[in-house]
Design a protein around this motif. Structure first.
Motif, PDB file in Angstrom:
ATOM      1  N   ASN A 179       1.239   0.877  -4.751  1.00  0.00           N
ATOM      2  CA  ASN A 179       0.515   2.150  -4.711  1.00  0.00           C
ATOM      3  C   ASN A 179       1.387   3.254  -4.104  1.00  0.00           C
ATOM      4  O   ASN A 179       1.825   3.150  -2.956  1.00  0.00           O
ATOM      5  N   GLY A 184      -5.384 -12.491   4.546  1.00  0.00           N
ATOM      6  CA  GLY A 184      -5.775 -11.129   4.857  1.00  0.00           C
ATOM      7  C   GLY A 184      -6.209 -10.932   6.300  1.00  0.00           C
ATOM      8  O   GLY A 184      -6.154 -11.846   7.126  1.00  0.00           O
ATOM      9  N   SER A 207      -4.748  -1.709   5.681  1.00  0.00           N
ATOM     10  CA  SER A 207      -6.035  -1.068   5.944  1.00  0.00           C
ATOM     11  C   SER A 207      -6.331  -0.999   7.439  1.00  0.00           C
ATOM     12  O   SER A 207      -6.215  -1.989   8.154  1.00  0.00           O
ATOM     13  N   PHE A 254      -9.220  -0.502   8.720  1.00  0.00           N
ATOM     14  CA  PHE A 254     -10.683  -0.582   8.841  1.00  0.00           C
ATOM     15  C   PHE A 254     -11.195  -1.971   9.215  1.00  0.00           C
ATOM     16  O   PHE A 254     -12.395  -2.224   9.111  1.00  0.00           O
ATOM     17  N   TRP A 299      -0.604 -14.721   3.151  1.00  0.00           N
ATOM     18  CA  TRP A 299      -1.774 -14.787   4.044  1.00  0.00           C
ATOM     19  C   TRP A 299      -3.020 -14.459   3.243  1.00  0.00           C
ATOM     20  O   TRP A 299      -2.918 -13.947   2.108  1.00  0.00           O
ATOM     21  N   GLY A 311       0.811  -1.221   0.000  1.00  0.00           N
ATOM     22  CA  GLY A 311       0.000   0.000   0.000  1.00  0.00           C
ATOM     23  C   GLY A 311       0.844   1.270   0.000  1.00  0.00           C
ATOM     24  O   GLY A 311       2.083   1.219  -0.016  1.00  0.00           O
TER      25      GLY A 311
END
Ligand SMILES: NC(=O)c1ccc[n+]([C@@H]2O[C@H](COP(=O)([O-])OP(=O)(O)OC[C@H]3O[C@@H](n4cnc5c(N)ncnc54)[C@H](OP(=O)(O)O)[C@@H]3O)[C@@H](O)[C@H]2O)c1
Length: 375
Positions: A194, A62, A84, A86, A60, A11
């Motif tokens: 990203n 996630g 993330s 979240f 993995w 990310g």
């Protein structure tokens, strides 16, 4: 040698944190190998090819696989959870895994999490607005988490539930934990995948598409930090933990006091729109035949901004683009010696860089990955 596990290396933030850790010449860091949790094998190959023996990749599925996360985290001294922010169950599972190392003769385990300032935001369009205030991570300390906890009881918000859950679980289990609570992050990242932020690219995209700017109200703010300065906080945290005899325990804030802000500057959402318009009009991208000939900032409805910029999520849109969420980052400066280098000048220049990136088709921005929406 310390064992460090990192999420989010594919990310914007996590990729930049990893690359800054690898670039660090600090004796405590320069020989470390970082273990990376990666979902996609092609990305794992790219990371191994780029960073060689400085990384191991672990496959993995996630942040939803809590049993795997707990077992894996139990083997580490430091978890840097910069993917993330979240997904509460995944982040809390890291803390529970680290807790297994307590009282086993291993060094005090640390969880270094990421979260965002919208956790503190009001929702002034659909709920009574709150008086405008600035939160200070030194003088407000535990009150910040209390406030977030109370908000989250009334209305759960995944990023906030995660931050509150991580810090409360750490306090209960004895794991050391800091959540770096971040405002708008800007600038080109230094990771392998990203490398782009969200806020300026999204607003620039809207402004160039429509030919005018937008606002939900007059008061919505965003504080800001450059992604490399933000990554420096994680480098300094790791150094503090590794270099101090007390491993930062009792020196760094932790658990219920563990929120560390990272704001460098402050602006209003309507000013971000203005700066996007200024750049687009100055370089001739705007106006076009079908767009307003003068710079305009229009009052637009929440649903439109939610649909166009925030994956349809009106709650996130209202907090981010309509709410007030001012933070003052005292602790990173005082305790870590953090000296963010990219100030107002870098912020201003970024609008030009983002306009060029957009017109060269280098910006494919969406919010989905950041908020951990399903792939
Ligand atoms: N960007 C900002 O302006 C900003 C501002 C404030 C706070 N934050 C916080 O920073 C966090 C990271 O933001 P970012 O800009 O770095 O986002 P990003 O560039 O979209 O990266 C998201 C990372 O999270 C991983 N991820 C997403 N869903 C996952 C899942 N279900 N399981 C495991 N990994 C998952 C992605 O891995 P894959 O490659 O495997 O999909 C990727 O590595 C945000 O969630 C937010 O809490 C960001």
């Amino acid at each position: 040698m310390s064992r460090i596990l990192i999420t989010g290396a594919t990310g914007y933030v996590g990729g930049t944190v990893l690359s800054q850790l690898i670039a660090s010449t600090a004796p405590s860091i320069k020989d470390l190998t970082f273990d990376l949790l990666i979902r996609d094998e092609a990305q794992a190959v790219k990371l191994r090819n780029a960073y060689g023996s400085r990384v191991n990749t672990i496959r993995w599925s996630g942040l939803e696989d809590t049993a795997f996360i707990e077992d894996t985290a139990s083997n580490y001294d430091i978890v840097i959870n910069t993917g993330s922010g979240f997904i509460p169950e995944g982040a809390i599972a890291f803390v529970n895994g680290l807790a297994r190392g307590i009282n086993t003769g291993k060094p005090a385990p640390w969880m270094l999490h990421i979260s965002g300032c919208t956790n503190l935001s009001d929702r002034p369009l659909t709920q009574p607005p709150r008086p405008i205030r600035e939160w200070n991570d030194e003088t407000d300390r535990g009150r910040i988490l209390d406030f977030m906890g109370a908000l989250d009881e009334m209305e759960p918000y995944a990023q906030r539930t995660t931050e509150v859950g991580v810090l409360n679980t750490a306090a209960e289990t004895g794991v050391q934990a800091i959540s770096v609570n971040t405002p708008c992050i800007f600038g080109e990242g230094t990771g392998l995948f990203n490398r782009q932020g969200l806020v300026i690219p999204l607003i620039m995209m809207y402004v160039v598409q429509h030919g005018y700017g937008w606002k939900l109200n007059e008061t919505a703010n965003f504080d800001w930090v450059h992604v490399i300065d933000l990554a420096d906080i994680y480098v300094l945290l790791v150094r503090t933990i590794l270099e101090r005899d007390d491993r930062g325990v009792g020196y760094l804030p932790s658990g219920r006091n563990g929120i560390m802000f990272s704001a460098v500057g402050r602006t209003l959402i309507k000013e971000i729109n203005q700066s996007c318009l200024d750049a687009a009009f100055a370089d001739g991208t705007l106006p076009r035949d079908d767009t307003p000939k003068e710079k305009e900032i229009r009052l637009v409805p929440l649903y439109e901004i939610a649909d166009k910029l925030t994956a349809g999520r009106r709650d996130i849109a209202e907090r981010g683009w309509g709410g007030h969420k001012a933070t003052k980052a005292v602790q990173a400066r005082k305790l870590l010696g953090w000296e963010p280098k990219r100030q107002q000048n870098a912020w201003k220049k970024d609008f030009w860089a983002e306009l060029v990136a957009l017109t060269e088709n280098r910006r494919m921005v969406t919010m989905e990955s950041c908020i951990g929406a399903k792939k």
